[in-house]
Design a protein around this motif. Structure first.
Motif, PDB file in Angstrom:
ATOM      1  N   SER A   1       0.847  -1.193   0.000  1.00  0.00           N
ATOM      2  CA  SER A   1       0.000   0.000   0.000  1.00  0.00           C
ATOM      3  C   SER A   1       0.880   1.239   0.000  1.00  0.00           C
ATOM      4  CB  SER A   1      -0.903  -0.007   1.234  1.00  0.00           C
ATOM      5  OG  SER A   1      -1.751  -1.125   1.220  1.00  0.00           O
ATOM      6  N   PRO A   2       0.340   2.355  -0.438  1.00  0.00           N
ATOM      7  CA  PRO A   2       1.117   3.609  -0.393  1.00  0.00           C
ATOM      8  C   PRO A   2       1.649   3.860   1.017  1.00  0.00           C
ATOM      9  CG  PRO A   2      -0.861   3.915  -1.693  1.00  0.00           C
ATOM     10  CD  PRO A   2      -0.972   2.540  -1.075  1.00  0.00           C
ATOM     11  N   GLY A   3       2.917   4.251   1.083  1.00  0.00           N
ATOM     12  CA  GLY A   3       3.542   4.538   2.367  1.00  0.00           C
ATOM     13  C   GLY A   3       4.260   3.346   2.987  1.00  0.00           C
ATOM     14  N   GLN A   4       3.889   2.153   2.563  1.00  0.00           N
ATOM     15  CA  GLN A   4       4.555   0.964   3.102  1.00  0.00           C
ATOM     16  C   GLN A   4       5.917   0.757   2.448  1.00  0.00           C
ATOM     17  OE1 GLN A   4       1.722  -2.289   2.502  1.00  0.00           O
ATOM     18  NE2 GLN A   4       1.049  -2.116   4.642  1.00  0.00           N
ATOM     19  N   SER A   5       6.629  -0.246   2.947  1.00  0.00           N
ATOM     20  CA  SER A   5       7.911  -0.614   2.359  1.00  0.00           C
ATOM     21  C   SER A   5       7.800  -1.998   1.736  1.00  0.00           C
ATOM     22  CB  SER A   5       9.010  -0.651   3.429  1.00  0.00           C
ATOM     23  OG  SER A   5       9.268   0.629   3.926  1.00  0.00           O
ATOM     24  N   VAL A   6       8.512  -2.186   0.633  1.00  0.00           N
ATOM     25  CA  VAL A   6       8.622  -3.509   0.034  1.00  0.00           C
ATOM     26  C   VAL A   6      10.105  -3.797  -0.203  1.00  0.00           C
ATOM     27  CG1 VAL A   6       6.354  -3.552  -1.059  1.00  0.00           C
ATOM     28  CG2 VAL A   6       8.308  -2.655  -2.315  1.00  0.00           C
ATOM     29  N   THR A   7      10.469  -5.062  -0.048  1.00  0.00           N
ATOM     30  CA  THR A   7      11.851  -5.465  -0.281  1.00  0.00           C
ATOM     31  C   THR A   7      11.880  -6.578  -1.318  1.00  0.00           C
ATOM     32  OG1 THR A   7      12.586  -4.848   1.936  1.00  0.00           O
ATOM     33  CG2 THR A   7      13.937  -6.450   0.739  1.00  0.00           C
ATOM     34  N   ILE A   8      12.652  -6.355  -2.363  1.00  0.00           N
ATOM     35  CA  ILE A   8      12.778  -7.315  -3.454  1.00  0.00           C
ATOM     36  C   ILE A   8      14.109  -8.041  -3.286  1.00  0.00           C
ATOM     37  CG2 ILE A   8      12.844  -7.620  -5.947  1.00  0.00           C
ATOM     38  CD1 ILE A   8      11.520  -4.796  -6.138  1.00  0.00           C
ATOM     39  N   SER A   9      14.061  -9.352  -3.269  1.00  0.00           N
ATOM     40  CA  SER A   9      15.294 -10.135  -3.142  1.00  0.00           C
ATOM     41  C   SER A   9      15.800 -10.549  -4.518  1.00  0.00           C
ATOM     42  CB  SER A   9      15.055 -11.370  -2.280  1.00  0.00           C
ATOM     43  OG  SER A   9      14.075 -12.196  -2.892  1.00  0.00           O
ATOM     44  N   CYS A  10      17.081 -10.804  -4.577  1.00  0.00           N
ATOM     45  CA  CYS A  10      17.757 -11.189  -5.824  1.00  0.00           C
ATOM     46  C   CYS A  10      18.820 -12.212  -5.443  1.00  0.00           C
ATOM     47  CB  CYS A  10      18.375  -9.953  -6.444  1.00  0.00           C
ATOM     48  SG  CYS A  10      19.522 -10.253  -7.802  1.00  0.00           S
ATOM     49  N   THR A  11      18.541 -13.467  -5.723  1.00  0.00           N
ATOM     50  CA  THR A  11      19.425 -14.531  -5.269  1.00  0.00           C
ATOM     51  C   THR A  11      20.278 -15.069  -6.404  1.00  0.00           C
ATOM     52  OG1 THR A  11      17.858 -15.153  -3.556  1.00  0.00           O
ATOM     53  CG2 THR A  11      19.545 -16.772  -4.122  1.00  0.00           C
ATOM     54  N   GLY A  12      21.571 -15.071  -6.162  1.00  0.00           N
ATOM     55  CA  GLY A  12      22.505 -15.592  -7.140  1.00  0.00           C
ATOM     56  C   GLY A  12      23.337 -16.708  -6.548  1.00  0.00           C
ATOM     57  N   THR A  13      24.619 -16.709  -6.911  1.00  0.00           N
ATOM     58  CA  THR A  13      25.520 -17.761  -6.450  1.00  0.00           C
ATOM     59  C   THR A  13      26.842 -17.154  -5.994  1.00  0.00           C
ATOM     60  OG1 THR A  13      26.603 -18.103  -8.574  1.00  0.00           O
ATOM     61  CG2 THR A  13      24.520 -19.281  -8.223  1.00  0.00           C
ATOM     62  N   THR A  14      27.747 -18.013  -5.599  1.00  0.00           N
ATOM     63  CA  THR A  14      29.076 -17.569  -5.194  1.00  0.00           C
ATOM     64  C   THR A  14      29.905 -17.103  -6.381  1.00  0.00           C
ATOM     65  OG1 THR A  14      29.836 -19.858  -5.318  1.00  0.00           O
ATOM     66  CG2 THR A  14      29.172 -19.037  -3.147  1.00  0.00           C
ATOM     67  N   SER A  15      29.383 -17.287  -7.592  1.00  0.00           N
ATOM     68  CA  SER A  15      30.097 -16.846  -8.794  1.00  0.00           C
ATOM     69  C   SER A  15      29.684 -15.455  -9.254  1.00  0.00           C
ATOM     70  CB  SER A  15      29.852 -17.828  -9.949  1.00  0.00           C
ATOM     71  OG  SER A  15      30.368 -19.096  -9.636  1.00  0.00           O
ATOM     72  N   ASP A  16      28.621 -14.949  -8.702  1.00  0.00           N
ATOM     73  CA  ASP A  16      28.147 -13.634  -9.139  1.00  0.00           C
ATOM     74  C   ASP A  16      27.830 -12.724  -7.938  1.00  0.00           C
ATOM     75  OD1 ASP A  16      25.323 -14.731  -8.677  1.00  0.00           O
ATOM     76  OD2 ASP A  16      25.906 -15.887 -10.430  1.00  0.00           O
ATOM     77  N   VAL A  17      26.601 -12.752  -7.462  1.00  0.00           N
ATOM     78  CA  VAL A  17      26.215 -11.853  -6.358  1.00  0.00           C
ATOM     79  C   VAL A  17      27.114 -12.040  -5.154  1.00  0.00           C
ATOM     80  CG1 VAL A  17      24.374 -11.229  -4.745  1.00  0.00           C
ATOM     81  CG2 VAL A  17      23.810 -11.744  -7.121  1.00  0.00           C
ATOM     82  N   GLY A  18      27.404 -13.277  -4.827  1.00  0.00           N
ATOM     83  CA  GLY A  18      28.196 -13.551  -3.641  1.00  0.00           C
ATOM     84  C   GLY A  18      29.656 -13.187  -3.767  1.00  0.00           C
ATOM     85  N   ARG A  19      30.130 -13.067  -5.016  1.00  0.00           N
ATOM     86  CA  ARG A  19      31.556 -12.852  -5.225  1.00  0.00           C
ATOM     87  C   ARG A  19      31.918 -11.378  -5.427  1.00  0.00           C
ATOM     88  NH1 ARG A  19      35.337 -16.370  -9.373  1.00  0.00           N
ATOM     89  NH2 ARG A  19      37.309 -15.354  -8.863  1.00  0.00           N
ATOM     90  N   TYR A  20      30.999 -10.634  -6.014  1.00  0.00           N
ATOM     91  CA  TYR A  20      31.320  -9.256  -6.378  1.00  0.00           C
ATOM     92  C   TYR A  20      30.331  -8.260  -5.763  1.00  0.00           C
ATOM     93  CZ  TYR A  20      33.781 -11.729 -10.155  1.00  0.00           C
ATOM     94  OH  TYR A  20      34.586 -12.573 -10.882  1.00  0.00           O
ATOM     95  N   ASN A  21      30.828  -7.086  -5.432  1.00  0.00           N
ATOM     96  CA  ASN A  21      29.955  -6.001  -4.962  1.00  0.00           C
ATOM     97  C   ASN A  21      29.572  -5.103  -6.130  1.00  0.00           C
ATOM     98  OD1 ASN A  21      29.817  -6.722  -2.220  1.00  0.00           O
ATOM     99  ND2 ASN A  21      31.846  -5.841  -1.864  1.00  0.00           N
ATOM    100  N   PHE A  22      29.129  -5.750  -7.195  1.00  0.00           N
ATOM    101  CA  PHE A  22      28.719  -5.024  -8.396  1.00  0.00           C
ATOM    102  C   PHE A  22      27.305  -5.456  -8.766  1.00  0.00           C
ATOM    103  CE2 PHE A  22      32.546  -2.837  -9.014  1.00  0.00           C
ATOM    104  CZ  PHE A  22      33.628  -3.697  -8.894  1.00  0.00           C
ATOM    105  N   VAL A  23      26.389  -5.169  -7.873  1.00  0.00           N
ATOM    106  CA  VAL A  23      24.983  -5.456  -8.120  1.00  0.00           C
ATOM    107  C   VAL A  23      24.279  -4.130  -8.401  1.00  0.00           C
ATOM    108  CG1 VAL A  23      22.811  -6.333  -7.194  1.00  0.00           C
ATOM    109  CG2 VAL A  23      24.978  -7.468  -6.622  1.00  0.00           C
ATOM    110  N   SER A  24      23.499  -4.116  -9.460  1.00  0.00           N
ATOM    111  CA  SER A  24      22.729  -2.926  -9.796  1.00  0.00           C
ATOM    112  C   SER A  24      21.250  -3.291  -9.884  1.00  0.00           C
ATOM    113  CB  SER A  24      23.217  -2.308 -11.114  1.00  0.00           C
ATOM    114  OG  SER A  24      23.298  -3.282 -12.132  1.00  0.00           O
ATOM    115  N   TRP A  25      20.419  -2.273  -9.805  1.00  0.00           N
ATOM    116  CA  TRP A  25      18.965  -2.453  -9.879  1.00  0.00           C
ATOM    117  C   TRP A  25      18.393  -1.467 -10.894  1.00  0.00           C
ATOM    118  CZ3 TRP A  25      16.101  -6.123  -7.286  1.00  0.00           C
ATOM    119  CH2 TRP A  25      16.752  -6.817  -6.261  1.00  0.00           C
TER     120      TRP A  25
END
Lengths: 120, 111
Positions: B13-37
């Motif tokens: 609803s308006p005013g609330q918060s939502v959190t979107i998750s993005c799950t990868g692996t140790t070869s991508d998200v877990g390995r590098y701090n280069f995540v964009s949205w």
């Protein structure tokens, strides 16, 4: 003003070849790589390929390696994406994208897309 | 490499918060701090919201924030507004030869 001006929509038959283009302007062309991202109808974004401004370096997603060819003409500030033999599954919106010529830089600017329709 | 995994849809609803998750692996998200949205309103051009996990380009409201833990990155939209209704995609660097690996995309609906 930064612009990535993409060529117009295309309607092709299966088996035909195609080359679409993307002209960069409003920024220092030599400082950015250009690439392509596909979006099929109702589906998500898929990174396809990227090329250095001189064309000396290219990267392809494994999903697209051998299926398309990316090229660039630095004198025209233009990148291209080419197919030798289109399939119906190539029907999609193709975005031209830009990223700083620094490893791991994010895509920071998108063209408006070129719609490709492949149908017999 | 497979696409990064995101929930198909979320709503708030308006005013609330939502959190979107993005799950990868140790070869991508877990390995590098280069995540964009990216925010993508259908029929419009995708827009960079977050880069390098949590950094915002100029002009992006601070209601949008990013974080990462192990192989999962997250985008939080605080104070949800009607104009936030869009598709959201994460994207991770996965090495020299796979600089961009997109997520499956999340459709956010503002109730």
């Amino acid at each position: 003003e930064v612009q990535l001006l993409q060529s117009g929509a295309e309607v092709k038959k299966p088996g035909e070849s195609l080359k679409i283009s993307c002209e960069g302007s409003g920024y220092r062309f030599s400082g950015y790589w250009l690439g392509w991202v596909r979006q099929r109808p109702g589906k998500g974004l898929e990174w396809m390929a990227i090329i250095s401004p001189s064309g000396s370096d290219t990267r392809y997603s494994p999903s697209f390696e051998g299926q398309v060819t990316i090229s660039v003409d630095e004198s025209l500030s233009t990148a291209f994406l080419q197919w030798r033999s289109l399939q119906a599954s190539d029907s999609a919106l193709y975005y031209c994208v830009r990223r700083l010529a620094v490893t791991a830089s994010p895509i920071d600017f998108w063209g408006h897309g070129t719609l490709v329709t492949v149908s017999s | 490499q497979s696409a990064l995994t995101q929930p198909r849809s979320l709503s708030g609803s308006p005013g609330q918060s939502v959190t979107i998750s993005c799950t990868g692996t140790t070869s991508d998200v877990g390995r590098y701090n280069f995540v964009s949205w990216y925010q993508h309103h259908p029929g419009k051009v995708p827009k960079l919201l977050i880069f390098e996990v949590y950094k915002r380009p100029s002009g992006v409201p601070d209601r949008f924030s990013g974080s990462k833990s192990d192989n999962t990155a997250s985008l939080t939209i605080s104070g949800l507004q009607a104009e936030d209704e869009a598709d959201y995609y994460c994207c991770s660097y996965a090495g020299t030869y796979t600089p961009y690996l997109f997520g499956t995309g999340t459709e956010v609906t503002v109730l």
